[in-house]
Design an enzyme around this catalytic site. Structure first.
Site, short mmCIF file in Angstrom:
data_model
loop_
_atom_site.label_atom_id
_atom_site.label_comp_id
_atom_site.label_asym_id
_atom_site.label_seq_id
_atom_site.Cartn_x
_atom_site.Cartn_y
_atom_site.Cartn_z
N LYS A 282 7.83 -23.07 -17.80
CA LYS A 282 8.47 -24.27 -17.23
C LYS A 282 9.89 -23.93 -16.78
O LYS A 282 10.32 -24.35 -15.71
CB LYS A 282 8.48 -25.40 -18.28
N GLN B 209 8.59 -30.09 -26.99
CA GLN B 209 7.39 -29.27 -26.92
C GLN B 209 6.51 -29.48 -28.16
O GLN B 209 6.99 -29.38 -29.29
CB GLN B 209 7.78 -27.78 -26.77
N ASP C 293 7.31 -35.92 -19.64
CA ASP C 293 5.93 -35.63 -20.05
C ASP C 293 5.03 -36.86 -19.84
O ASP C 293 3.80 -36.75 -19.82
CB ASP C 293 5.88 -35.25 -21.54
#
Ligand code: NAP
Length: 295
Positions: free
Chosen positions: A56, A100, A123
């Protein structure tokens, strides 16, 4: 030797296309003095998470998006993580961030996601964003489902009126994609069936699907004889299987048995190189959108 008849839906190429379109939006923001910025919070030292976060970060940098990784030890307490989230919510220079997954045992992931400012939830996992998606006015869309929609649209697969069967009802993929594709209007209007581990006769459901979305995490479970000729198969599953012939000792496979399914399907995504690159591209899209809205 097997012969592939299905058209390959090239997620890498489509993700590249999406990123190049996004780059133009990044340029416009930068010309106005705004550099989109994202952060990833990495708690503990889960090896797979390190890889995901690294990908990412590299993708963001290549696109002119600023990115930072905030590393915290596995011993981080609930209170410390809450404080960090409050700090990230307050930062004017930061447009979006992710926590994460998985968090180390003892930290409540769902509770932490609820603390993220929904406008910075790139997200798309916050209940407010999930609720908006369910009501039919998506704001921050979860990245993998949004990536699947892009793959279908850019491969000219029409969802309107199609029999769509989703295998898996997880919160990250199966549940939200089933909602997106059944919404009224453009890129939706599908007749969606959601299957899971309690579903009876999965094969019968699969066989009538015009579009089959596999999101179980069950290596090569779906074989060619279970697929309707000409169907579009989107394989989200990423599974490691032992393979002593490779340097790493394993290889990645999807939930579809690729060789047999590719002989029957009309189109199929490979694993790797299908849905995965789209997920990262859509994270970048959410960051750019967050920056545009904030400014
Ligand atoms: P998850 O939350 O654990 O959900 C898995 C779902 O599959 C559950 O609903 C489960 O049913 C169902 N299931 C499991 N075994 C089944 C079986 N034999 N028959 C029918 N249904 C079955 O997993 P997830 O997070 O959605 O991830 C699913 C897969 O997608 C994994 O391989 C993951 O690595 C991959 N993934 C890929 C990306 C990407 O970017 N490429 C992103 C996210 C996830 P129950 O609900 O009844 O337990």
């Amino acid at each position: 030797m097997t012969t592939t008849t299905a058209q390959l839906i090239d997620g890498k190429a489509i993700a590249k296309e999406v990123r190049s379109e996004l780059r133009a939006r990044v340029e416009t923001l930068r010309a106005n003095g705004v550099t989109p910025r994202l952060a990833a919070v990495l708690v503990g030292d889960d090896p797979a998470s390190q890889v995901y976060v690294g990908t990412k970060e590299r993708t963001a940098k290549k696109m002119g998006i600023d990115s930072e990784v905030i590393r915290k030890p596995a011993t981080t307490t609930d209170a410390e993580l809450r404080d960090l989230i409050a700090e990230l919510n307050a930062r004017r220079d930061l447009h979006g961030y992710i926590i994460q997954s998985p968090l180390p045992t003892g930290l409540d992931e769902a509770a932490m996601v609820e603390l993220i400012d929904p406008a910075k939830d790139i997200d798309g996992f916050h209940p407010v964003n999930m609720g908006a998606l369910t009501l039919g006015y998506p704001r921050m869309q979860p990245c993998t489902p949004a990536g699947i929609v892009e793959l279908l649209v850019r491969s000219n697969v029409d969802t309107s009126g199609a029999e769509i069967v989703v295998l898996g009802r997880g919160n990250i993929v199966g549940r939200p994609i089933s909602i997106l594709l059944s919404l009224k209007g453009k890129h939706g209007d599908g007749t969606v069936t959601v299957c899971h581990s309690r579903t009876r006769n999965i094969e019968a459901h699969c066989k009538r699907a015009d579009i089959l979305i596999l999101a179980m995490g069950r290596p090569e479970m779906i074989t060619g004889d279970m697929v309707k000729p000409g169907a579009t198969v989107i394989d989200v599953g990423v599974n490691r299987v032992d393979d002593p012939s490779t340097e790493k000792g394993y290889r990645l496979v999807g939930d579809a048995h690729f060789d047999s399914v590719a002989q029957v399907a009309g189109a199929i995504t490979p694993v790797p190189g299908g849905v995965g690159p789209m997920t990262v591209a859509m994270l970048m899209a959410n960051t750019v959108t967050a920056a545009e809205r904030a400014e």
